[in-house]
Every structure is written in C-alpha cells, then in structure tokens.
Design a protein around this motif. Structure first.
Motif, PDB file in Angstrom:
ATOM      1  N   PRO A 298       0.833  -1.254  -0.131  1.00 53.24           N
ATOM      2  CA  PRO A 298       0.180   0.168  -0.181  1.00 53.24           C
ATOM      3  C   PRO A 298       0.915   1.320  -0.041  1.00 53.24           C
ATOM      4  CG  PRO A 298      -0.977  -1.619   1.577  1.00 53.24           C
ATOM      5  CD  PRO A 298       0.475  -2.046   1.171  1.00 53.24           C
ATOM      6  N   TRP A 299       0.381   2.206  -0.772  1.00 54.24           N
ATOM      7  CA  TRP A 299       1.071   3.500  -0.995  1.00 54.24           C
ATOM      8  C   TRP A 299       0.437   4.515   0.050  1.00 54.24           C
ATOM      9  CZ3 TRP A 299      -0.591   8.526  -2.548  1.00 54.24           C
ATOM     10  CH2 TRP A 299       0.578   9.432  -2.413  1.00 54.24           C
ATOM     11  N   GLN A 300       1.068   5.272   0.695  1.00 52.55           N
ATOM     12  CA  GLN A 300       0.432   6.236   2.000  1.00 52.55           C
ATOM     13  C   GLN A 300       0.763   7.654   1.433  1.00 52.55           C
ATOM     14  OE1 GLN A 300      -1.307   4.568   4.651  1.00 52.55           O
ATOM     15  NE2 GLN A 300      -1.377   3.497   2.875  1.00 52.55           N
ATOM     16  N   ASN A 301      -0.380   8.307   1.459  1.00 54.77           N
ATOM     17  CA  ASN A 301      -0.186   9.807   1.122  1.00 54.77           C
ATOM     18  C   ASN A 301       0.448  10.575   2.049  1.00 54.77           C
ATOM     19  OD1 ASN A 301      -1.178  12.815   1.059  1.00 54.77           O
ATOM     20  ND2 ASN A 301      -2.830  12.184  -0.223  1.00 54.77           N
ATOM     21  N   PRO A 302       1.469  11.198   2.110  1.00 52.87           N
ATOM     22  CA  PRO A 302       2.246  11.771   3.156  1.00 52.87           C
ATOM     23  C   PRO A 302       1.298  13.027   3.936  1.00 52.87           C
ATOM     24  CG  PRO A 302       2.659  12.788   0.895  1.00 52.87           C
ATOM     25  CD  PRO A 302       2.220  11.788   0.769  1.00 52.87           C
ATOM     26  N   ASP A 303      -0.035  13.195   3.505  1.00 50.20           N
ATOM     27  CA  ASP A 303      -0.922  13.926   4.360  1.00 50.20           C
ATOM     28  C   ASP A 303      -1.634  13.204   5.057  1.00 50.20           C
ATOM     29  OD1 ASP A 303      -0.123  16.274   3.319  1.00 50.20           O
ATOM     30  OD2 ASP A 303      -1.829  16.562   1.964  1.00 50.20           O
ATOM     31  N   THR A 304      -1.572  11.723   5.181  1.00 53.38           N
ATOM     32  CA  THR A 304      -2.331  11.033   6.259  1.00 53.38           C
ATOM     33  C   THR A 304      -1.405  10.112   7.047  1.00 53.38           C
ATOM     34  OG1 THR A 304      -2.291   9.052   4.645  1.00 53.38           O
ATOM     35  CG2 THR A 304      -3.939  10.951   4.115  1.00 53.38           C
ATOM     36  N   GLU A 305      -2.366   9.867   7.983  1.00 55.41           N
ATOM     37  CA  GLU A 305      -1.842   8.395   8.837  1.00 55.41           C
ATOM     38  C   GLU A 305      -2.858   7.680   8.997  1.00 55.41           C
ATOM     39  OE1 GLU A 305       0.059   9.810  12.726  1.00 55.41           O
ATOM     40  OE2 GLU A 305       0.482  11.747  11.740  1.00 55.41           O
ATOM     41  N   SER A 306      -2.768   6.520   8.247  1.00 55.60           N
ATOM     42  CA  SER A 306      -3.942   5.459   8.299  1.00 55.60           C
ATOM     43  C   SER A 306      -4.273   4.903   9.539  1.00 55.60           C
ATOM     44  CB  SER A 306      -3.439   4.535   7.226  1.00 55.60           C
ATOM     45  OG  SER A 306      -4.659   3.332   6.963  1.00 55.60           O
ATOM     46  N   ALA A 307      -5.563   4.545   9.941  1.00 54.54           N
ATOM     47  CA  ALA A 307      -5.869   3.714  10.944  1.00 54.54           C
ATOM     48  C   ALA A 307      -5.723   2.209  10.692  1.00 54.54           C
ATOM     49  CB  ALA A 307      -7.374   3.981  11.291  1.00 54.54           C
ATOM     50  N   TRP A 308      -5.175   2.009   9.317  1.00 54.84           N
ATOM     51  CA  TRP A 308      -4.927   0.436   8.975  1.00 54.84           C
ATOM     52  C   TRP A 308      -5.907  -0.584   9.518  1.00 54.84           C
ATOM     53  CZ3 TRP A 308      -1.700  -0.258   5.323  1.00 54.84           C
ATOM     54  CH2 TRP A 308      -0.519   0.750   5.234  1.00 54.84           C
ATOM     55  N   HIS A 309      -7.271  -0.253   9.035  1.00 50.07           N
ATOM     56  CA  HIS A 309      -8.112  -1.361   9.212  1.00 50.07           C
ATOM     57  C   HIS A 309      -7.631  -2.596   8.487  1.00 50.07           C
ATOM     58  CE1 HIS A 309     -11.707  -3.532   8.919  1.00 50.07           C
ATOM     59  NE2 HIS A 309     -12.098  -3.278   7.666  1.00 50.07           N
ATOM     60  N   ILE A 310      -7.413  -2.637   7.376  1.00 52.13           N
ATOM     61  CA  ILE A 310      -6.876  -3.508   6.547  1.00 52.13           C
ATOM     62  C   ILE A 310      -5.654  -3.263   5.828  1.00 52.13           C
ATOM     63  CG2 ILE A 310      -9.163  -4.830   6.161  1.00 52.13           C
ATOM     64  CD1 ILE A 310      -9.757  -3.315   3.711  1.00 52.13           C
ATOM     65  N   TYR A 311      -5.015  -4.426   5.499  1.00 55.28           N
ATOM     66  CA  TYR A 311      -3.811  -4.255   4.525  1.00 55.28           C
ATOM     67  C   TYR A 311      -3.947  -5.025   3.439  1.00 55.28           C
ATOM     68  CZ  TYR A 311       1.404  -4.182   3.710  1.00 55.28           C
ATOM     69  OH  TYR A 311       2.629  -4.045   3.058  1.00 55.28           O
ATOM     70  N   ILE A 312      -3.521  -4.316   2.202  1.00 50.75           N
ATOM     71  CA  ILE A 312      -4.127  -4.961   0.942  1.00 50.75           C
ATOM     72  C   ILE A 312      -2.762  -4.878   0.048  1.00 50.75           C
ATOM     73  CG2 ILE A 312      -5.385  -4.494  -1.275  1.00 50.75           C
ATOM     74  CD1 ILE A 312      -7.783  -3.536   0.426  1.00 50.75           C
ATOM     75  N   ILE A 313      -2.540  -6.039  -0.500  1.00 54.82           N
ATOM     76  CA  ILE A 313      -1.424  -6.047  -1.468  1.00 54.82           C
ATOM     77  C   ILE A 313      -2.163  -6.416  -2.662  1.00 54.82           C
ATOM     78  CG2 ILE A 313       0.405  -6.854   0.184  1.00 54.82           C
ATOM     79  CD1 ILE A 313       0.098  -9.565  -1.123  1.00 54.82           C
ATOM     80  N   ARG A 314      -1.341  -6.080  -3.973  1.00 58.37           N
ATOM     81  CA  ARG A 314      -1.779  -6.105  -5.104  1.00 58.37           C
ATOM     82  C   ARG A 314      -0.891  -7.000  -6.095  1.00 58.37           C
ATOM     83  NH1 ARG A 314      -4.112  -0.611  -7.930  1.00 58.37           N
ATOM     84  NH2 ARG A 314      -4.523  -1.767  -9.433  1.00 58.37           N
ATOM     85  N   PHE A 315      -1.299  -7.756  -6.928  1.00 58.65           N
ATOM     86  CA  PHE A 315      -0.349  -8.732  -7.792  1.00 58.65           C
ATOM     87  C   PHE A 315      -0.433  -8.200  -9.147  1.00 58.65           C
ATOM     88  CE2 PHE A 315      -1.969 -11.139  -3.974  1.00 58.65           C
ATOM     89  CZ  PHE A 315      -0.896 -12.079  -3.950  1.00 58.65           C
ATOM     90  N   ASN A 316       0.609  -8.253  -9.777  1.00 64.68           N
ATOM     91  CA  ASN A 316       0.525  -7.957 -11.294  1.00 64.68           C
ATOM     92  C   ASN A 316       0.753  -9.262 -11.853  1.00 64.68           C
ATOM     93  OD1 ASN A 316       0.968  -6.840 -13.754  1.00 64.68           O
ATOM     94  ND2 ASN A 316       3.115  -6.124 -13.458  1.00 64.68           N
ATOM     95  N   LEU A 317      -0.484  -9.877 -12.203  1.00 68.34           N
ATOM     96  CA  LEU A 317      -0.531 -11.278 -12.796  1.00 68.34           C
ATOM     97  C   LEU A 317      -1.147 -11.166 -14.197  1.00 68.34           C
ATOM     98  CD1 LEU A 317      -1.456 -13.045  -9.418  1.00 68.34           C
ATOM     99  CD2 LEU A 317       0.589 -12.969 -10.400  1.00 68.34           C
ATOM    100  N   GLU A 318      -1.100 -10.268 -15.001  1.00 70.08           N
ATOM    101  CA  GLU A 318      -1.627 -10.350 -16.223  1.00 70.08           C
ATOM    102  C   GLU A 318      -0.874 -11.029 -17.209  1.00 70.08           C
ATOM    103  OE1 GLU A 318      -1.591  -6.106 -17.434  1.00 70.08           O
ATOM    104  OE2 GLU A 318      -3.154  -5.740 -15.969  1.00 70.08           O
ATOM    105  N   GLU A 319       0.122 -11.288 -17.017  1.00 72.73           N
ATOM    106  CA  GLU A 319       0.977 -12.037 -18.164  1.00 72.73           C
ATOM    107  C   GLU A 319       1.345 -13.493 -17.676  1.00 72.73           C
ATOM    108  OE1 GLU A 319       0.985 -10.727 -20.866  1.00 72.73           O
ATOM    109  OE2 GLU A 319       0.208  -8.963 -20.535  1.00 72.73           O
ATOM    110  N   ILE A 320       1.502 -13.596 -16.434  1.00 70.14           N
ATOM    111  CA  ILE A 320       1.977 -14.738 -15.841  1.00 70.14           C
ATOM    112  C   ILE A 320       1.022 -15.714 -14.856  1.00 70.14           C
ATOM    113  CG2 ILE A 320       4.317 -14.215 -15.827  1.00 70.14           C
ATOM    114  CD1 ILE A 320       4.306 -13.533 -13.086  1.00 70.14           C
ATOM    115  N   GLU A 321       1.278 -16.909 -14.554  1.00 71.76           N
ATOM    116  CA  GLU A 321       0.698 -17.746 -13.605  1.00 71.76           C
ATOM    117  C   GLU A 321       1.353 -17.593 -12.033  1.00 71.76           C
ATOM    118  OE1 GLU A 321      -2.147 -19.473 -13.504  1.00 71.76           O
ATOM    119  OE2 GLU A 321      -2.726 -18.975 -15.618  1.00 71.76           O
ATOM    120  N   PRO A 322       0.915 -17.933 -11.039  1.00 73.81           N
ATOM    121  CA  PRO A 322      -0.527 -18.044 -10.833  1.00 73.81           C
ATOM    122  C   PRO A 322      -1.561 -17.012 -10.952  1.00 73.81           C
ATOM    123  CG  PRO A 322       0.308 -18.133  -8.890  1.00 73.81           C
ATOM    124  CD  PRO A 322       1.345 -17.945  -9.715  1.00 73.81           C
TER     125      PRO A 322
END
Length: 405
Positions: A298-322
């Motif tokens: 997750p990228w964080q805007n320097p104007d913010t301090e998140s409460a971190w309810h959830i932590y999300i990652i993203r996969f760049n899986l357009e070209e490869i498996e799985p």
C-alpha cells in the motif's frame, strides 16, 4: 485459520457490559450519550449520534442532508455496498467516481472531471460520499474545495478510519465535510459488536439525525409542532397533556444503539491509540518483509496517517501464472484467512439492473482483479505475521520460476 481481522475483548470490556446488564437501563440510559461525548473528544467534532450500524448512520446522514427522489449521490465503487445503498433508501440516484490506483480512494481528478461534465448537463450531485479505504483518509481538502465550488454536501464514510489522521488532525473533525460516519463492527478498529456513529459540527444536522434515529419522535417541547385541537365531541378540545407526552414530527426509524453496546464501545475507545499503533507497526513490518517480493504494497499519502483497518497487496498477474484465484486458494490452504475488499459495487447484479456494468470504472475493476487483503489485527504476533509472509514467499518463488521459463 488466521483471520483477516479479529476483535479483542478484554475482561474490562466484559465487566463494563455486565455492569450495564445489572443496571436498571440497558438501553436509552446514560451510556450512549457518554460514548457519544467520548467520540467527539477523540475526533475533535462537536456533535455525535450513535446508531445500531454504520449503514444506519449513513442513511440518517443522507436523510438529514435532504437527499430524496430526483437527487444524485456519488460515491466510490470500491467500498461496501452500504456506501451506495444509503442513497437508494432515500429514493435518490447513485453514481460512482473511479478510484486513485495508488490510494484506492476516490480520485480527486476523476471527481473534478465528472463534476465539470455534470455542471454542463445540470446533473450535479447533492451529496458526495468519499470512502476512506483501508483507514487512509481521502484528499479531503481538495474534495472540500470542489464541494464549495460546485455546491454539494460531503459525507465522509470513515467506517475504516477512526484513529486515523489527515493533515495532522483526526479523521472525523469534519473540517472539510458536513458529516462523518464511523463503523464499530467487530473487524473494525474498535467494536460495539454492531454499531455506528455519525459526527458533525452542525447542531441542526445533529438534532435532525437524533430525531430520525428514534422514529421521528421527540419529548422536547421546543420541537413540538403546533397543537391541533380536536373537533370531535368525544375528545376534549384542549388536550390535557402530561409528562408522558411526546410527538412524532417526522417519519424516522429505530436506529438506536443500546447502552450495552455503548459500554463496550467506551472501554474499547480507551485502547484506540494502542490499537492503531499496533496496526501501524504491523503494516510497516509487512512493508519491510514484502519489499523484495513481486507484490505492490500500500502507498500512503504523506498528508495521512492511516488507521490501518486492512492491509491490501496487489499482484501484477496479467501475463504470468498463478492467477489471483489460485493465490487466494493457496493462501487459504496454508491457513491464511485472506479476503478481498471489495467487489466493485457497480458490478453487483442489483446495480447492473439499474444501469451499471463492467467496464464503466476501469481503475476500480483493475484494482479488484489484483487485490488481496492480508490478516491484520492488534493481537497479531510477529510469529503469525511471519507465517503469512512465508506463504507469500512460496507464491513469489513460483511466480519467479514461471517468469523465467
């Protein structure tokens, strides 16, 4: 199974609830007003209205802002459906503003472009509902400036964000908005089992939400409508009203929070800073441990301090498996209770029936196909977090092998 979120209930929480259960009033007593005052002090707002859910609070807020048939309400497509449904409850039309691919919040650029187009066609929204996704505040100053320019109300859906900060001020201070709503569902930052709250700096808005929260009924003589004298021969012309008297002056709902819930919320609120600090440390540790793996953290805007309810990652899986489904299933098989937040609202069958469809908000849809929510909760240990990271490393190794075939 390691859950993606989990509440902590302490002995002090239990004792506070039992104390109310043993008292004379388990609802409509003193605990709800006490909880409301405590939250206003925490978030630097002037008024608070506790409800039985954040959905109820969103509905009350829309009603209080005058949303009705013929009006338009805009929100983010990446949110729980309640952020949009609350406008439909009022008979209004709903539309969406695509997300910023970095923050997953409503894109200010997309909002401004949509407002410019709506102004030319006379279809401006009455209310915009920015959603503080994952606990990170939206760019509220920019949204507030657009509200001033185009003349709409701002209703912050901060269900994820109590304990977070924007421009070094607590989320919920309503400096750039009319009303802010929090959620106290068990997987949120603090819990009342079920529950929500709307905060505002406008006393008139608070008074109206309080009225609508309880059937539209008041016992306050200052709010009574003019007395309507009876013309019936069997009913006294001048009513002999006593201290039992009340009036229904609007069509409201039973959206009240109980004192049992408020007692739990008060004890949980005492630990809010501790909870957010623990969540933040765990999030930063995820950042460090996942830094060399093929995932977007997750990228964080320097104007913010998140409460971190959830932590999300993203996969760049357009070209490869799985693919994302295989990743999800593998993690679940490893005892990692990952989840996905959220399915874009505009793709839900109900919303497709009223005119929305896939392809309308591409940033939100791309995010959905790539996102997975990892476990994050205050009682999570380093050992448990290592278990999550080690499972991700296995996936990363497989991705690396596939990329080099």
């Amino acid at each position: 199974m390691i859950p993606y979120g989990r509440q902590e209930i302490t002995e002090a929480d239990i004792e506070a609830v039992v104390e109310v259960l043993r008292s004379d009033l388990i609802t409509q007593g003193s605990k709800v007003p006490e909880f409301e005052r405590a939250v206003t002090q925490q978030v630097s707002a002037k008024h608070a209205v506790a409800t039985n859910s954040a959905t109820s609070a969103l509905h009350l807020a829309c009603r209080t802002l005058g949303v009705g048939p013929g009006d338009r309400v805009w929100t983010s497509p990446i949110t729980f459906v309640a952020s949009a449904n609350c406008a439909l409850y009022c008979g209004a039309q709903v539309d969406f503003v695509d997300i910023d691919p970095n923050t997953y919040n409503m894109s200010v650029q997309a909002l401004e472009a949509k407002l410019d187009a709506a102004e030319r066609t006379g279809t401006l929204p009455k209310v915009v509902i920015p959603v503080h996704m994952c606990g990170q505040s939206c760019e509220m100053q920019e949204i507030g400036e657009l509200a001033w320019r185009y003349g709409f109300f701002v209703l912050e859906d901060a269900s994820h964000a109590i304990g977070g900060y924007y421009q070094q001020k607590p989320v919920g201070n309503c400096h750039y908005s009319d009303i802010t709503v929090f959620s106290f569902h068990p997987v949120k930052i603090i819990t009342t089992a079920e529950g929500g709250m709307a905060v505002t700096n406008n006393p008139g808005l608070a008074q109206q939400m309080e009225l609508l929260r309880s059937h539209g009924i008041t016992r306050d003589p200052n709010l009574f409508a003019d007395v309507q004298y009876s013309t019936s021969k069997t009913v006294p012309r001048i009513p002999d009203h006593g201290p039992w008297y009340y009036q229904q002056i609007d069509l409201g709902y039973n959206y009240r929070m109980t004192d049992i819930q408020a007692a739990l919320g008060l004890k949980q609120l005492e630990r809010l800073k501790t909870y957010v600090t623990k969540r933040r440390k765990l999030a930063y540790r995820y950042d460090e441990l996942l830094a060399d793996l093929p995932f977007h953290t997750p990228w964080q805007n320097p104007d913010t301090e998140s409460a971190w309810h959830i932590y999300i990652i993203r996969f760049n899986l357009e070209e490869i498996e799985p693919n994302r489904r295989k990743v999800f299933d593998f993690l679940r098989q490893q005892g990692i209770g990952v989840n996905v937040h959220y399915i874009p609202v505009h793709t839900q069958p109900y919303y497709r029936k009223i005119g929305f469809d896939w392809g309308m908000f591409p940033s939100a849809e791309k995010y959905y196909w790539e996102a997975i929510t990892l476990p994050l909760f205050p009682t999570m240990t380093k050992e448990t977090q290592n278990q999550v990271v080690n499972a991700l490393k296995k996936i990363a190794h497989k991705i690396d092998r596939m990329a080099h075939k």
